[in-house]
Write a protein that holds these residues in place. Sequence first.
Motif, PDB file in Angstrom:
ATOM      1  N   ASP A   1     -15.705  53.928  50.178  1.00  0.00           N
ATOM      2  CA  ASP A   1     -15.937  52.711  50.971  1.00  0.00           C
ATOM      3  C   ASP A   1     -14.707  52.326  51.775  1.00  0.00           C
ATOM      4  O   ASP A   1     -14.807  51.618  52.776  1.00  0.00           O
ATOM      5  N   GLU A   2     -13.524  52.768  51.318  1.00  0.00           N
ATOM      6  CA  GLU A   2     -12.287  52.339  51.962  1.00  0.00           C
ATOM      7  C   GLU A   2     -11.961  53.126  53.228  1.00  0.00           C
ATOM      8  O   GLU A   2     -11.004  52.816  53.927  1.00  0.00           O
TER       9      GLU A   2
ATOM     10  N   GLY B   1      -7.356  47.057  54.071  1.00  0.00           N
ATOM     11  CA  GLY B   1      -8.106  47.684  52.994  1.00  0.00           C
ATOM     12  C   GLY B   1      -8.817  48.951  53.417  1.00  0.00           C
ATOM     13  O   GLY B   1      -9.355  49.674  52.592  1.00  0.00           O
ATOM     14  N   LYS B   2      -8.817  49.238  54.703  1.00  0.00           N
ATOM     15  CA  LYS B   2      -9.440  50.477  55.192  1.00  0.00           C
ATOM     16  C   LYS B   2      -8.340  51.496  55.491  1.00  0.00           C
ATOM     17  O   LYS B   2      -7.263  51.125  55.985  1.00  0.00           O
TER      18      LYS B   2
ATOM     19  N   ASP C   1     -19.410  54.975  49.151  1.00  0.00           N
ATOM     20  CA  ASP C   1     -19.710  55.260  47.742  1.00  0.00           C
ATOM     21  C   ASP C   1     -21.151  54.877  47.431  1.00  0.00           C
ATOM     22  O   ASP C   1     -21.404  53.949  46.642  1.00  0.00           O
TER      23      ASP C   1
ATOM     24  N   SER D   1     -12.592  60.877  40.591  1.00  0.00           N
ATOM     25  CA  SER D   1     -11.865  60.371  39.428  1.00  0.00           C
ATOM     26  C   SER D   1     -12.830  59.582  38.543  1.00  0.00           C
ATOM     27  O   SER D   1     -14.039  59.635  38.710  1.00  0.00           O
ATOM     28  N   ARG D   2     -12.297  58.826  37.625  1.00  0.00           N
ATOM     29  CA  ARG D   2     -13.153  58.181  36.648  1.00  0.00           C
ATOM     30  C   ARG D   2     -13.456  56.718  36.986  1.00  0.00           C
ATOM     31  O   ARG D   2     -13.977  55.989  36.179  1.00  0.00           O
ATOM     32  N   GLY D   3     -13.067  56.291  38.188  1.00  0.00           N
ATOM     33  CA  GLY D   3     -13.346  54.916  38.593  1.00  0.00           C
ATOM     34  C   GLY D   3     -14.840  54.673  38.695  1.00  0.00           C
ATOM     35  O   GLY D   3     -15.617  55.591  38.892  1.00  0.00           O
ATOM     36  N   LYS D   4     -15.206  53.429  38.578  1.00  0.00           N
ATOM     37  CA  LYS D   4     -16.612  53.047  38.582  1.00  0.00           C
ATOM     38  C   LYS D   4     -17.319  53.503  39.858  1.00  0.00           C
ATOM     39  O   LYS D   4     -18.509  53.794  39.850  1.00  0.00           O
ATOM     40  N   TYR D   5     -16.582  53.535  40.979  1.00  0.00           N
ATOM     41  CA  TYR D   5     -17.216  53.836  42.257  1.00  0.00           C
ATOM     42  C   TYR D   5     -17.072  55.302  42.666  1.00  0.00           C
ATOM     43  O   TYR D   5     -17.301  55.661  43.791  1.00  0.00           O
ATOM     44  N   ASP D   6     -16.655  56.148  41.708  1.00  0.00           N
ATOM     45  CA  ASP D   6     -16.520  57.570  42.006  1.00  0.00           C
ATOM     46  C   ASP D   6     -17.803  58.283  41.613  1.00  0.00           C
ATOM     47  O   ASP D   6     -18.062  58.541  40.454  1.00  0.00           O
TER      48      ASP D   6
ATOM     49  N   LYS E   1      -6.420  63.077  38.676  1.00  0.00           N
ATOM     50  CA  LYS E   1      -7.769  63.229  39.194  1.00  0.00           C
ATOM     51  C   LYS E   1      -8.214  64.665  38.948  1.00  0.00           C
ATOM     52  O   LYS E   1      -7.405  65.587  38.896  1.00  0.00           O
TER      53      LYS E   1
ATOM     54  N   ASP F   1      -6.806  52.649  38.540  1.00  0.00           N
ATOM     55  CA  ASP F   1      -7.984  51.878  38.164  1.00  0.00           C
ATOM     56  C   ASP F   1      -7.563  50.943  37.035  1.00  0.00           C
ATOM     57  O   ASP F   1      -6.891  51.365  36.089  1.00  0.00           O
TER      58      ASP F   1
ATOM     59  N   GLY G   1     -11.603  49.437  49.654  1.00  0.00           N
ATOM     60  CA  GLY G   1     -12.398  49.222  50.858  1.00  0.00           C
ATOM     61  C   GLY G   1     -13.275  47.992  50.834  1.00  0.00           C
ATOM     62  O   GLY G   1     -13.930  47.671  51.819  1.00  0.00           O
TER      63      GLY G   1
ATOM     64  N   LEU H   1      -7.526  46.472  47.290  1.00  0.00           N
ATOM     65  CA  LEU H   1      -6.564  45.430  47.658  1.00  0.00           C
ATOM     66  C   LEU H   1      -6.213  44.577  46.446  1.00  0.00           C
ATOM     67  O   LEU H   1      -7.108  44.128  45.721  1.00  0.00           O
TER      68      LEU H   1
END
Lengths: 364, 364
Positions: free
Chosen positions: A185-186, A197-198, A226, A251-256, A280, B52, B81, B101
Amino acid sequence: MNELERIQALILESTPVLGREIAYILDSLGRVLACDITAVEDVPCTDISAVDGFAVQCGALEGASKINPVVLKVIGESPAGRPCGATVGRGEAVRIMTGGLVPDGADSVVKKEDAEDRGEVVACVNNPGIGGNIRVRGEALRKGDLVLRAGEVVGAVEVCKLASMRRAHVHVHQKPVVAILSTGDELSDFHEPPSPGKTMCSNLYGMAAQVLETGAVPLLLGMVPDDPEEQKTLLAEGLRADVVITSGGMSRGKYDLVRETLRAMDVEIKFRNIALKPGKAAVFGAINGTLVFGFPGNPSASMISFEQFVKPALLKMMGRRSVSDARESRFSAIDSFRLDLMGCNCHSRASLVPCRKPESGSSP
Amino acid sequence: MNELERIQALILESTPVLGREIAYILDSLGRVLACDITAVEDVPCTDISAVDGFAVQCGALEGASKINPVVLKVIGESPAGRPCGATVGRGEAVRIMTGGLVPDGADSVVKKEDAEDRGEVVACVNNPGIGGNIRVRGEALRKGDLVLRAGEVVGAVEVCKLASMRRAHVHVHQKPVVAILSTGDELSDFHEPPSPGKTMCSNLYGMAAQVLETGAVPLLLGMVPDDPEEQKTLLAEGLRADVVITSGGMSRGKYDLVRETLRAMDVEIKFRNIALKPGKAAVFGAINGTLVFGFPGNPSASMISFEQFVKPALLKMMGRRSVSDARESRFSAIDSFRLDLMGCNCHSRASLVPCRKPESGSSP
């Protein structure tokens, strides 16, 4: 074989050598021949002169020297490309240029430097002997001789040889098409204004450049947020290529989400924990002959992963026999130092950690 | 400085560095930057999380440990993002992803591994301190920092950096256009049937491939017979390019006319006796900023001459600072051994003889 080499070997096992296609001689440069090239005719195809001088019967020149020159009658000329119709008799000579056809009757060529050209006649001061200064038919190559082998890489010298063999077109191995997708998303691309943030999807372009440097064809699918459905749509597009590379979402982030999306699309995951600092993981899979690589969004990590895992596969696809040399020679160029902490989603210095860590393990 | 180096230096003195043009980022690969690239914004452009985890006020975490976790209320999310609008107060936390951010109020990020996510609340077992796990604005680059210098060669890493700097297009030095002409009545091209005494103009293609390998643009003028008027017509066409190369017509044979044609066209001959075994001489001249090289028809000799004399000039034109490295690294590849006695007007093994012999001197 260390763990990194084991992973590379596993990838190469799944990698096909692509078929052949016809390329114009100059478009074959840097590519791999997919057929042997043999001589279609003798080279040279007739007896020709190796020097500028006079074609003679050398029997007439016995005892010729500076003190005792032998004078012959000049009966014609044989420049390169314009054969002389005359037959040389004893006591006669034909003026000949380098590459000119040796006329009938002549068995030797006196060098210009050993002859005094008086126009109607020539005074020869040396006897080159039978065959002297003549390149005989087939001296360089006989019809059917192997000139280039399938598997050879075409460089400028090979282009010259192909042209000599009158091969305007030649069979070479196909170039793989490599679809590249950046996820997150970024991300933003050139057509969007910068905003907080982008970050630019810079490794989309960095990896496209690596594909070009390898000699393959990049297909820039662009960036995708995402969102599993949007990812599926673009990945389905990418699976029509020979290779698909995604960056981000590993990676293990929620949005991956990429790994889950790949699973949902029935991509056979062959390796899913190629550990890369900063923690990662990369993924390698395949579906219907298309190789799928999932790399972290960090540009250092993704570009180093490309050199280590994708490039050898591309070289194999293109018919290269040795894929390890190219791999090693380039690796030093793409290192953490040069990429350092550049832009975007490049969060820290990347390095390869060739080990299989459990997915739940923490990163250092 | 030996004689060969002296000739190379003389050629480079006459060689201009070409102007600049705008290239799409992926088309800039392998080319030389014609301007400095500076950062247009801070990188990162805001404070972002390096991990994260949870963005917090670290003052709230004093004494946090596994035995004594500090529980905070989760008030929002900040994935990469998608900035979170909330302001973090003491006793509060925002779930954050790598690249997300850092929200107002927060001064630290607790790693996921140091936090037990209970949904509404999070139990933190570690205090990362002020700035912990945060990449602060401008940490990698400050706006205005020099990222790439004019004169640098663009590789994949540089493409990635340019993309990070949002440079879809970039100024690079122009590619020289190199017109190539093969001369000789004996030559034939692909479109003609083979016939005795005719040979393929193979070094037209061999040198075109060398031009491509160097990164310049070949212009194949084709072949021209040993006729001064036809030579003039094609050479006049060639003089619109940055460089003209002729092959053949450079020795002392009666039908070798190129040198005379060049003189008649007012080309300033700067060097005319670069001796090449087997006794043919090369010529270097210039007219109106176009460099003119005349090489022997022997493919070995012309291709070796290209590597030694033309390639460094092309590299200089394209903005390369070091032209000697490239020259040396390639020379070993184009050697007599590989070209050996291949086809056509390649009459014997060629080698460079870096000396100035009088034109009337005899060849060994």
